[in-house]
Design a protein around this motif. Structure first.
Motif, mmCIF file in Angstrom:
data_model
loop_
_atom_site.group_PDB
_atom_site.id
_atom_site.type_symbol
_atom_site.label_atom_id
_atom_site.label_comp_id
_atom_site.label_asym_id
_atom_site.label_seq_id
_atom_site.Cartn_x
_atom_site.Cartn_y
_atom_site.Cartn_z
ATOM 1 N N THR A 75 -10.878 -13.362 -35.240
ATOM 2 C CA THR A 75 -11.727 -12.807 -34.187
ATOM 3 C C THR A 75 -12.784 -11.885 -34.785
ATOM 4 O OG1 THR A 75 -11.332 -12.545 -31.837
ATOM 5 C CG2 THR A 75 -10.811 -10.655 -33.168
ATOM 6 N N LEU A 76 -12.439 -11.187 -35.847
ATOM 7 C CA LEU A 76 -13.449 -10.340 -36.514
ATOM 8 C C LEU A 76 -14.582 -11.195 -37.055
ATOM 9 C CD1 LEU A 76 -11.223 -7.735 -38.400
ATOM 10 C CD2 LEU A 76 -12.918 -7.251 -36.612
ATOM 11 N N ALA A 77 -14.230 -12.318 -37.657
ATOM 12 C CA ALA A 77 -15.277 -13.201 -38.184
ATOM 13 C C ALA A 77 -16.159 -13.710 -37.048
ATOM 14 C CB ALA A 77 -14.651 -14.367 -38.949
ATOM 15 N N LEU A 78 -15.526 -14.146 -35.959
ATOM 16 C CA LEU A 78 -16.326 -14.743 -34.880
ATOM 17 C C LEU A 78 -17.168 -13.704 -34.140
ATOM 18 C CD1 LEU A 78 -13.843 -17.469 -33.579
ATOM 19 C CD2 LEU A 78 -15.857 -17.754 -35.043
ATOM 20 N N ILE A 79 -16.665 -12.498 -33.997
ATOM 21 C CA ILE A 79 -17.488 -11.457 -33.357
ATOM 22 C C ILE A 79 -18.673 -11.127 -34.265
ATOM 23 C CG2 ILE A 79 -17.561 -9.059 -32.524
ATOM 24 C CD1 ILE A 79 -14.635 -9.407 -31.621
ATOM 25 N N LYS A 80 -18.425 -11.102 -35.545
ATOM 26 C CA LYS A 80 -19.526 -10.894 -36.489
ATOM 27 C C LYS A 80 -20.586 -11.989 -36.299
ATOM 28 C CE LYS A 80 -18.328 -9.881 -40.862
ATOM 29 N NZ LYS A 80 -18.722 -9.026 -41.957
ATOM 30 N N TYR A 81 -20.112 -13.190 -36.036
ATOM 31 C CA TYR A 81 -21.053 -14.297 -35.837
ATOM 32 C C TYR A 81 -21.866 -14.108 -34.548
ATOM 33 C CZ TYR A 81 -22.952 -18.957 -35.321
ATOM 34 O OH TYR A 81 -23.819 -20.004 -35.165
ATOM 35 N N VAL A 82 -21.196 -13.705 -33.490
ATOM 36 C CA VAL A 82 -21.917 -13.475 -32.232
ATOM 37 C C VAL A 82 -23.011 -12.425 -32.453
ATOM 38 C CG1 VAL A 82 -21.724 -12.636 -29.857
ATOM 39 C CG2 VAL A 82 -19.959 -14.134 -30.780
ATOM 40 N N ARG A 83 -22.675 -11.379 -33.166
ATOM 41 C CA ARG A 83 -23.671 -10.333 -33.440
ATOM 42 C C ARG A 83 -24.811 -10.844 -34.304
ATOM 43 N NH1 ARG A 83 -19.825 -5.440 -34.651
ATOM 44 N NH2 ARG A 83 -19.639 -4.691 -32.511
ATOM 45 N N ALA B 241 -10.154 -5.369 -34.905
ATOM 46 C CA ALA B 241 -10.425 -6.451 -33.948
ATOM 47 C C ALA B 241 -10.492 -5.898 -32.524
ATOM 48 C CB ALA B 241 -9.350 -7.531 -34.060
ATOM 49 N N LEU B 242 -9.603 -4.952 -32.204
ATOM 50 C CA LEU B 242 -9.622 -4.381 -30.848
ATOM 51 C C LEU B 242 -10.859 -3.508 -30.628
ATOM 52 C CD1 LEU B 242 -5.834 -3.517 -30.314
ATOM 53 C CD2 LEU B 242 -7.125 -5.433 -29.339
ATOM 54 N N VAL B 243 -11.282 -2.795 -31.660
ATOM 55 C CA VAL B 243 -12.508 -1.986 -31.538
ATOM 56 C C VAL B 243 -13.700 -2.905 -31.265
ATOM 57 C CG1 VAL B 243 -14.136 -0.512 -32.808
ATOM 58 C CG2 VAL B 243 -11.663 -0.163 -33.073
ATOM 59 N N GLU B 244 -13.830 -3.931 -32.074
ATOM 60 C CA GLU B 244 -14.954 -4.851 -31.918
ATOM 61 C C GLU B 244 -14.833 -5.636 -30.610
ATOM 62 O OE1 GLU B 244 -17.432 -5.414 -34.535
ATOM 63 O OE2 GLU B 244 -16.577 -3.508 -35.178
ATOM 64 N N GLY B 245 -13.600 -6.022 -30.293
ATOM 65 C CA GLY B 245 -13.353 -6.790 -29.074
ATOM 66 C C GLY B 245 -13.698 -5.988 -27.835
ATOM 67 N N LEU C 273 -7.760 -11.797 -28.938
ATOM 68 C CA LEU C 273 -7.657 -10.388 -28.526
ATOM 69 C C LEU C 273 -6.455 -10.167 -27.612
ATOM 70 C CD1 LEU C 273 -11.459 -9.645 -27.932
ATOM 71 C CD2 LEU C 273 -10.017 -8.717 -29.777
ATOM 72 N N GLU C 274 -6.176 -11.130 -26.755
ATOM 73 C CA GLU C 274 -4.992 -11.015 -25.893
ATOM 74 C C GLU C 274 -3.725 -11.032 -26.741
ATOM 75 O OE1 GLU C 274 -4.869 -10.369 -22.566
ATOM 76 O OE2 GLU C 274 -7.024 -10.077 -22.816
ATOM 77 N N TYR C 275 -3.714 -11.926 -27.712
ATOM 78 C CA TYR C 275 -2.553 -11.997 -28.611
ATOM 79 C C TYR C 275 -2.347 -10.652 -29.321
ATOM 80 C CZ TYR C 275 0.376 -13.351 -32.567
ATOM 81 O OH TYR C 275 1.388 -13.412 -33.500
ATOM 82 N N ILE C 276 -3.419 -10.139 -29.904
ATOM 83 C CA ILE C 276 -3.322 -8.897 -30.681
ATOM 84 C C ILE C 276 -2.883 -7.739 -29.794
ATOM 85 C CG2 ILE C 276 -4.645 -7.192 -32.002
ATOM 86 C CD1 ILE C 276 -6.594 -9.634 -32.644
ATOM 87 N N SER C 277 -3.537 -7.614 -28.645
ATOM 88 C CA SER C 277 -3.283 -6.443 -27.804
ATOM 89 C C SER C 277 -1.879 -6.465 -27.208
ATOM 90 C CB SER C 277 -4.346 -6.332 -26.702
ATOM 91 O OG SER C 277 -4.385 -7.525 -25.937
ATOM 92 N N ASN C 278 -1.248 -7.628 -27.178
ATOM 93 C CA ASN C 278 0.108 -7.714 -26.635
ATOM 94 C C ASN C 278 1.197 -7.768 -27.704
ATOM 95 O OD1 ASN C 278 0.026 -7.954 -23.576
ATOM 96 N ND2 ASN C 278 -1.597 -9.370 -24.200
ATOM 97 N N ALA C 279 0.791 -7.930 -28.960
ATOM 98 C CA ALA C 279 1.831 -8.167 -29.979
ATOM 99 C C ALA C 279 1.718 -7.293 -31.215
ATOM 100 C CB ALA C 279 1.809 -9.648 -30.388
ATOM 101 N N TRP C 280 0.807 -6.317 -31.206
ATOM 102 C CA TRP C 280 0.619 -5.541 -32.441
ATOM 103 C C TRP C 280 1.852 -4.728 -32.817
ATOM 104 C CZ3 TRP C 280 1.266 -0.339 -32.108
ATOM 105 C CH2 TRP C 280 1.064 0.266 -30.863
ATOM 106 N N ASN C 281 2.696 -4.429 -31.820
ATOM 107 C CA ASN C 281 3.880 -3.618 -32.128
ATOM 108 C C ASN C 281 5.100 -4.458 -32.509
ATOM 109 O OD1 ASN C 281 4.098 -4.659 -29.618
ATOM 110 N ND2 ASN C 281 4.711 -2.754 -28.606
ATOM 111 N N LEU C 282 4.920 -5.759 -32.671
ATOM 112 C CA LEU C 282 6.023 -6.626 -33.098
ATOM 113 C C LEU C 282 5.940 -6.878 -34.600
ATOM 114 C CD1 LEU C 282 5.818 -9.328 -30.270
ATOM 115 C CD2 LEU C 282 7.217 -7.239 -30.327
ATOM 116 N N THR C 283 7.075 -7.049 -35.237
ATOM 117 C CA THR C 283 7.044 -7.326 -36.677
ATOM 118 C C THR C 283 6.584 -8.756 -36.928
ATOM 119 O OG1 THR C 283 9.299 -8.180 -36.860
ATOM 120 C CG2 THR C 283 9.019 -5.768 -37.033
ATOM 121 N N GLY C 284 6.195 -9.006 -38.150
ATOM 122 C CA GLY C 284 5.789 -10.342 -38.576
ATOM 123 C C GLY C 284 5.706 -10.328 -40.085
#
Ligand code: NOJ
Ligand code: NOJ
Length: 533
Positions: A200-208, A273-277, A241-252
């Motif tokens: 998402t960071l890459a794609l937001i950079k592209y939109v900009r 990603a959330l800042v840019e999103g 962004l939905e994935y990140i905002s709902n799962a950042w507190n889970l391990t992986g």
């Protein structure tokens, strides 16, 4: 057609960058005739010794004092070569990726020992961020096509059911896919939650970037495909962004695919990603989403600020609950490079510079190749070393034996310092503190940096920055020594012999080198401006 006024501000950097890079290119014409410098059968021990930095403190330094000539030429040439080899790993036109789905970034053309002929979501997104930056500078239509093919393909992969799940059930955390886009179903360290953030960071950079290069507007349907302001969403950026905002507190699993935990790297890229999103959501009138991303961003920021620094160890830790590992890791530096914010562990922050110093000191002793001199610069103080993933690493590029230095980790150390130099020059001062003292002591002629504020009027201010630049360059010089004559870079180089190990032509090795060199251009320009006034 839609206008994206509010995303304009952050793009100013792209313009500045473009200006600097192009003026630099004009000042450094035609490198093609430099090939002979590198065609030396014995890898040029003599050449390298003669290139040794002059460490006498220069009173009125000039370009020549700053960089030994052979090194400068090699860096310029390797920047071009790396870029060419990077593009060879992207389908459909890359010669190493023929037959892969358009927009696929293969990790490496190596199909056995090890098999890296896959698309990793992380490697692909990091590479695409480089492609987008190159597009912002050159406006090259072929790059634009690659980026759009990548974006399309990511939309398809997001909707491909895989062992991590489906579109809204965790599938976005799947780390890798076959090159035709089919799911990879074997056992693997999954999920890896940095992937959606990097994408998402890459794609937001592209939109900009589009907002800059096509100021008359962006195709509305295309923009909707990227971000549709709907809930539930069917668009690529918002799904991540939905994935990140709902799962950042889970391990992986971490970026090295080994440890199931909460990670500094993953948390940092998710935070950015959330800042840019949030910014994009505001621009596209999706205020409910903007609020939600903001609320999670604040929590995540607090978590990052309070969880990873270890006063006792004197460095950040890469994860929280993995007691058999020190937590010292080049992932800390990559996190700062990919996602540092002014007030959240930027490259020049005390904690990042402290972590860099501890990591480099460890690796200098750990890898026998780092004790050889020459080919490295003779004098110890400003001598770069090969840098690996983390001290306890046992992955040798094919299986588990002993870990080695990696090209991308070595470039990253330089890159952190180039960014730091630019920032310190911009702000006109820096502080030597209890936390970053070891880093600055490394640059000090007698190894004893003194705490305090150094402003641009202080002669030591310049000396430190010049030495930091030379030190950063000397890590690129390590890469120079282990690159093939043709400029090829694999994943690792053997810690005893220096010969290349692991997947050949690793896309990420090329990308990390070009990023470091691009930041070097900016640092060098600013430094020369500062020391010649
Ligand atoms: C392959 C992974 O990509 C690498 O990161 C890991 O170190 C090795 N497998 C060993 O588990
Ligand atoms: C192994 C590395 O640990 C991982 O970060 C990378 O994504 C894969 N190799 C593919 O390059």
């Amino acid at each position: 057609m839609v206008y994206l006024r509010k995303v304009l501000a952050p793009v100013a950097g792209v313009y500045l960058y473009a200006t600097l890079v192009s003026s630099y290119a004009i000042a450094n014409p035609g490198l093609s005739n430099l090939q002979h410098v590198f065609s030396k059968p014995d890898r040029g021990i003599v050449d390298t010794v003669l290139d040794g930095f002059d460490h006498t403190r220069v009173l009125s330094p000039s370009v020549d004092d700053l960089v030994p000539k052979g090194l400068e030429q090699w860096i310029q040439q390797q920047r071009k070569t790396s870029w060419k080899f990077l593009l060879e790993n992207i389908a459909p036109n890359g010669s190493n990726a023929k037959g892969a789905a358009p927009g696929t970034v293969i990790a490496s053309p190596s199909r056995e020992s090890p098999n890296y002929y896959y698309q990793w979501v992380r490697d692909a997104a990091i590479t695409m961020a480089d492609v987008i930056e190159e597009y912002a500078v050159t406006g090259d239509a072929q790059l634009k096509e690659i980026i759009e093919q990548y974006a399309n393909l990511q939309g398809i992969l997001q909707n491909t059911f895989n062992p991590s799940g489906g579109y809204t059930t965790g599938g976005l955390g799947e780390p890798k896919f076959h090159v035709d886009g089919a799911p990879f179903t074997e056992h693997w360290g999954r999920p890896q939650r940095d992937g959606p953030a990097l994408r998402t960071l890459a794609l937001i950079k592209y939109v900009r970037t589009l907002n800059q290069t096509e100021p008359s507007g962006i195709d509305k349907d295309w923009l909707m495909r990227l971000y549709d302001s709907k809930f539930p969403t069917h668009s690529i950026i918002k799904a991540d962004l939905e994935y990140i905002s709902n799962a950042w507190n889970l391990t992986g699993f971490d970026l090295w695919e080994e440890v199931d935990d909460l990670h500094f790297y993953t948390a940092m890229v998710q935070h950015k990603a959330l800042v840019e999103g949030q910014g994009l959501a505001i621009t596209l009138d999706d205020s409910a989403a903007a609020h939600w991303y903001e609320s999670q961003q604040f929590k995540l920021r607090r978590f990052i600020q309070t969880s990873f620094w270890s006063q006792k160890k004197g460095h950040l830790r890469a994860f929280l609950n993995t007691p058999y590992r020190s937590g010292l890791d080049s992932a800390l530096l990559l996190a700062s490079l990919h996602a540092g914010q002014n007030d959240l562990f930027p490259p020049w922050s005390d904690e990042i510079l402290a972590s860099l110093a501890v990591l480099v000191a460890d690796n200098a002793e750990r890898y026998p190749i780092n004790k050889r001199a020459p080919p490295y610069h003779a004098e110890g103080r400003l001598r770069g070393v090969g840098v690996g993933r983390y001290p306890e690493d046992r992955y040798d590029g094919v299986g588990l034996s002993e870990g080695n230095p990696w090209f991308l980790c070595t470039s990253t150390v330089s890159n952190i310092m180039y960014k730091t130099i630019s920032q310190f020059l911009k702000q006109g001062f820096f502080d030597i503190t209890a936390t970053n003292l070891a880093f600055f002591s490394r640059l000090h002629p007698h190894g004893h940096a003194v705490k305090g504020r150094y402003t641009s009027e202080n002669p030591e201010y310049q000396t430190y920055l010049i030495d930091m630049f030379k030190y950063a360059d000397s890590f690129l010089n390590v890469i120079r020594w282990h690159a093939t004559r043709e400029g090829r870079l694999s994943e690792q180089f053997n810690k005893y012999s220096g010969t290349q190990r692991g997947a050949r032509d690793l896309t990420w090795s090329y990308g990390s080198f070009t990023s470091a060199v691009d930041d070097r251009v900016l640092a060098k320009k600013a430094l020369l401006r500062a020391i010649t006034v």
